[in-house]
Write an enzyme that holds these catalytic residues in place. Sequence first.
Site, PDB file in Angstrom:
ATOM      1  N   CYS A  33       0.835  -1.197   0.000  1.00 37.45           N
ATOM      2  CA  CYS A  33       0.000   0.000   0.000  1.00 37.45           C
ATOM      3  C   CYS A  33       0.871   1.249   0.000  1.00 37.45           C
ATOM      4  CB  CYS A  33      -0.916  -0.007   1.218  1.00 37.45           C
ATOM      5  SG  CYS A  33      -2.058   1.393   1.259  1.00 37.45           S
TER       6      CYS A  33
ATOM      7  N   CYS B 122       0.023   4.966   6.953  1.00 38.14           N
ATOM      8  CA  CYS B 122      -0.627   4.772   8.251  1.00 38.14           C
ATOM      9  C   CYS B 122       0.372   4.113   9.217  1.00 38.14           C
ATOM     10  CB  CYS B 122      -1.868   3.905   8.101  1.00 38.14           C
ATOM     11  SG  CYS B 122      -3.053   4.534   6.863  1.00 38.14           S
TER      12      CYS B 122
ATOM     13  N   CYS C 117       0.136   0.318  10.356  1.00 32.45           N
ATOM     14  CA  CYS C 117      -0.215  -0.715   9.379  1.00 32.45           C
ATOM     15  C   CYS C 117       1.002  -1.404   8.780  1.00 32.45           C
ATOM     16  CB  CYS C 117      -1.078  -0.117   8.275  1.00 32.45           C
ATOM     17  SG  CYS C 117      -1.724  -1.382   7.165  1.00 32.45           S
TER      18      CYS C 117
ATOM     19  N   CYS D 207     -16.348  -9.663   5.409  1.00 32.01           N
ATOM     20  CA  CYS D 207     -15.744  -8.375   5.074  1.00 32.01           C
ATOM     21  C   CYS D 207     -14.448  -8.601   4.313  1.00 32.01           C
ATOM     22  CB  CYS D 207     -15.482  -7.575   6.352  1.00 32.01           C
ATOM     23  SG  CYS D 207     -14.909  -5.889   6.026  1.00 32.01           S
TER      24      CYS D 207
ATOM     25  N   CYS E 199     -19.424  -6.910   3.398  1.00 31.53           N
ATOM     26  CA  CYS E 199     -18.765  -5.660   3.762  1.00 31.53           C
ATOM     27  C   CYS E 199     -17.445  -5.575   3.009  1.00 31.53           C
ATOM     28  CB  CYS E 199     -18.524  -5.627   5.274  1.00 31.53           C
ATOM     29  SG  CYS E 199     -17.592  -4.188   5.870  1.00 31.53           S
TER      30      CYS E 199
ATOM     31  N   CYS F 233     -19.699   1.241   8.442  1.00 31.68           N
ATOM     32  CA  CYS F 233     -19.009   0.651   9.580  1.00 31.68           C
ATOM     33  C   CYS F 233     -17.807   1.548   9.855  1.00 31.68           C
ATOM     34  CB  CYS F 233     -18.581  -0.776   9.224  1.00 31.68           C
ATOM     35  SG  CYS F 233     -17.527  -1.566  10.434  1.00 31.68           S
TER      36      CYS F 233
ATOM     37  N   ARG G  94     -18.432  -3.268  17.786  1.00 37.00           N
ATOM     38  CA  ARG G  94     -17.597  -4.442  17.506  1.00 37.00           C
ATOM     39  C   ARG G  94     -16.326  -4.425  18.337  1.00 37.00           C
ATOM     40  NH1 ARG G  94     -17.426  -4.255  12.101  1.00 37.00           N
ATOM     41  NH2 ARG G  94     -19.426  -5.330  12.177  1.00 37.00           N
TER      42      ARG G  94
END
Length: 331
Positions: A47, A51, A54, A91, A124, A184, A256
Site C-alpha cells: 500500500c 498509516c 499498518c 468483510c 462488507c 461501519c 464491535r
Amino acid sequence: MLFAELKRLHSLPFFELLKQARAVHEANWPENDVQLCTLLSIKTGGCSEDCSYCAQSARYNSGVEAERLMSKEAIMERAKAARDTGSTRFCMGAAWRGVRGGTQRFEQVLDIVRDVSTLGMEVCVTLGELGADEAKALKEAGVTAYNHNLDTSPEHYPNIVTTHTYDDRLRTIRHAQDAGMSVCCGGILGLGETTDDRLKMLEVISEFNPQPESVPINSLMPMPGTPLEGKEAVDGFDVARMIAVTRIAVPKAKVRLSAGRTRMSDETQALCYFAGANSIFYGDKLLTAANPAIEKDRTLLAKLGLGTLAPNPGMAAPACEEERPLSPCCG
C-alpha cells in the site's frame, strides 16, 4: 453526542458507567446476541499510504510481502468456509489507497462482490477512498456495509497518517451513505492518543447523520517494522470504558470488539460484552494479525449464554434524521 457529555460519561465511576451502558444496550438489543464477522485480506501489502500502525504499508520494513488481488475462486472458498463456521458478515479488505471506476481491479472487485452476495451473508468491503460513482457501483453489486474507520481524533490524525486527510475519510463515508450502504466506522485505541482524542473521535462518529450501522473499537496490535511497533498494550478497563461510552453514544449500532482480542483475557472480553459489545471479528486471522480461534470464541460465548445474530443481507441502511444535518463531506 457532544464532547462535554462524552467526557462526563467517561469520567463516571466504572460500575456506574457500565450500569448506564447496560441499560442502553438492553433497551436497543434485547435479544443479547453477538454478530460474528469474518475479515479477509483479498489484496495484502504494497500500500502507498503511510498509516503508522499498518504492516501493509510499502513504506515500512514489516515483513509483509505485497500480493496481488486474490482470485475469485479462492475468495469464494474462504467465504463459504466462513459461512459454514457461523459467520454472518463477510468483510473483504484490500490494501489500496482507494478504487476508481473503469479500472480492471475495480471491475474484478465488483465481480467478486456479486458472487459473495449470493451466499446469504452480509457483504462488507474496505477498499480505501471512494468516489460517489464507485460507491453506487458497490451498492448495486451487493455490498451491505462499507468499512472506513476514522482511527482517532481530527487533532491527532496528522500524527498517524500524512498521505491523506481526515476530510478525505469523511468524504468517503458521505459517499457510501449517499449510495445507500450502511457505514461501519470506528477507531483504534493505543496510537499515542489522549482520552480526549478518543472521545473527540467518538463525537464525530456519533454526530454522523445517519449514525453508523456498526462501530469497531480496535486496540492497537503493534506490528514489527511500523512506527508504532513499541507501543504498550491498551489497558482492558480502558477498552471496556470506551465500549460503554460508544454504546451510549451510538445506541442502535453494533459495537464491535475488534483487533486486539488476542491480548485480552476471557474476563476482559466478558466485561466488554456486558458494557455493550455485540459484534466480533471471528476466525484465525484479522488482516495481518492473529485473531482468537473459532472454538475459543464459541466456548466463551456459550459460557456467557450469548447467542449469535442471524445474517441480514437485505438489511436497510440506517435512515437520516431530518432534523439534523447530514454527515459532513469535509471540514
